[in-house]
Write an enzyme that holds these catalytic residues in place. Sequence first.
Site, PDB file in Angstrom:
ATOM      1  CB  ILE A   1      -0.983  -0.017   1.196  1.00 54.82           C
ATOM      2  CG1 ILE A   1      -1.996  -1.162   1.002  1.00 54.82           C
ATOM      3  CG2 ILE A   1      -1.706   1.323   1.345  1.00 54.82           C
ATOM      4  CD1 ILE A   1      -2.917  -1.415   2.179  1.00 54.82           C
TER       5      ILE A   1
ATOM      6  CB  ILE B   1      -5.249   4.898   4.592  1.00 57.06           C
ATOM      7  CG1 ILE B   1      -3.793   4.990   4.102  1.00 57.06           C
ATOM      8  CG2 ILE B   1      -6.039   6.064   4.033  1.00 57.06           C
ATOM      9  CD1 ILE B   1      -2.975   3.777   4.192  1.00 57.06           C
TER      10      ILE B   1
ATOM     11  NE  ARG C   1      -6.317  -2.740  11.535  1.00 61.41           N
ATOM     12  CZ  ARG C   1      -6.849  -2.992  10.343  1.00 61.41           C
ATOM     13  NH1 ARG C   1      -7.155  -2.009   9.516  1.00 61.41           N
ATOM     14  NH2 ARG C   1      -7.099  -4.240   9.966  1.00 61.41           N
TER      15      ARG C   1
ATOM     16  CD  GLU D   1     -11.763   2.039  12.683  1.00 60.64           C
ATOM     17  OE1 GLU D   1     -12.300   1.053  12.158  1.00 60.64           O
ATOM     18  OE2 GLU D   1     -10.697   2.510  12.299  1.00 60.64           O
TER      19      GLU D   1
ATOM     20  CG  HIS E   1     -11.922   1.073   8.594  1.00 57.78           C
ATOM     21  ND1 HIS E   1     -11.328   0.486   9.689  1.00 57.78           N
ATOM     22  CD2 HIS E   1     -11.311   0.519   7.511  1.00 57.78           C
ATOM     23  CE1 HIS E   1     -10.422  -0.388   9.294  1.00 57.78           C
ATOM     24  NE2 HIS E   1     -10.396  -0.382   7.960  1.00 57.78           N
TER      25      HIS E   1
END
Length: 307
Positions: free
Chosen positions: A158, A233, A235, A264, A282
Site C-alpha cells: 500500500i 489509512i 490503523r 471505531e 474506515h
Amino acid sequence: MTSLNKPRVLIFAPVMDSLTEKLEQQFSIEKYFEHDDPQAFLAKNGQGIVGVVTRGDVGVNNGVLEHLTDLKVISVFGVGTDSIDLKYAADKKIQVEITEGVLTDDVADMALALLLATARNICQADKFVRDGQWLNGGFPLSTKISGKRLGIFGMGQIGQAIARRASGFDMSIAYASNHEKPELPYQFVADIKQLAKQVDVLVIAVSGGAQSAGIIDQSIFSALPDSAIVINISRGSVINQNDLIHALQNKQIAGAGLDVFAEEPQVPHELIAMPNVVLQPHVGSATHETRQAMSEKVLANLHKHLD
Ligand code: 8YV
C-alpha cells in the site's frame, strides 16, 4: 455435498451479504454473532469447525480459538492481522489467510483522496456551495499539494502504491520502514522522527499491531512543520489519538485526513469539531469492485485449506 459433509465454518464477524450467501452455499455455516451465548455454543459445538471467516478490523480472539480444536484456517476479509494472535495460530498450526493484493489500489486511492480533500478543503468548499454561501463571496484559499514533500510511514504494497500515485503529483517521496528497499526510487529515512522533520505530508501506511502502536505521538507531531498534514489509512492504533487532537488544537500541524480511529466506530468529538480534519468511516477498501474481489479471495483461501 449435503450440509452434513460440507466443511464447518464459523463466521465470526458479519461480512457482506453476497459473501455470506456464497459461504452458506459452499460450507456448513455457524454465525458467532447470532448466538445469545456464543462462548457456550462454541464450548459445545466448536469441535469440528475447520474454518473461521472474520474481518481485518475485527480479527478473532484466543477465547474463541481455544474452543476450535480442529481449526485449520482463518480467512480474513481484509489484510490486517493485528487483531489475531499470530503466534497462537502458528503454535496451533492454524493458517491465517488475508485478501492480499486486491485492496491495495483502493486504499492508496483513499490516501490521495484524503490528502487532496484535506489540503484543498474539498468538504468545506462543498458545504460552502450547498449552503449558498458562495452567493456572498468567494471561498478562502487552500494549500497546494503538487510538488510538496511526502513522507510515507510503511513501505509495503500500500505504501508503494501511494508513492506511485504521489509521483504523479510531482511530490518528492521519502519513507520510513522496518528496512530499506533499495530497489525503490525513494529516499529511505531510518528514523520516523527524522522523516517527520523533512516532510510537508505524513501518510501512515504501516501495519497495525503491537510493534506500531502509538508510534505517531507528540514527539512526531512536534517534529513535523506546523503546515504539515497527516493522513492515516492503516490503523487508528498507530497514532496516539489524544496527541493528535492536542497537536491539531495547538496548531502543531495544519490538518489531518483519517479513515481509521483508535476505537471505531467512536470518533472523538474534538476531531468532529475541527474543519481542517477530513473524516471517513474506515472505507479505504469499500468499493463494489474491491469488496467483490475480497469476497472471492476469502472463499478461495478457505477452499485452499479445506477442500
Ligand atoms: C476492511 C481492513 O475495511 O484490510 C483490512 O485490514 O481493515 C479493511 O480493508 C475490513 O477488513 C472490512 O471490514
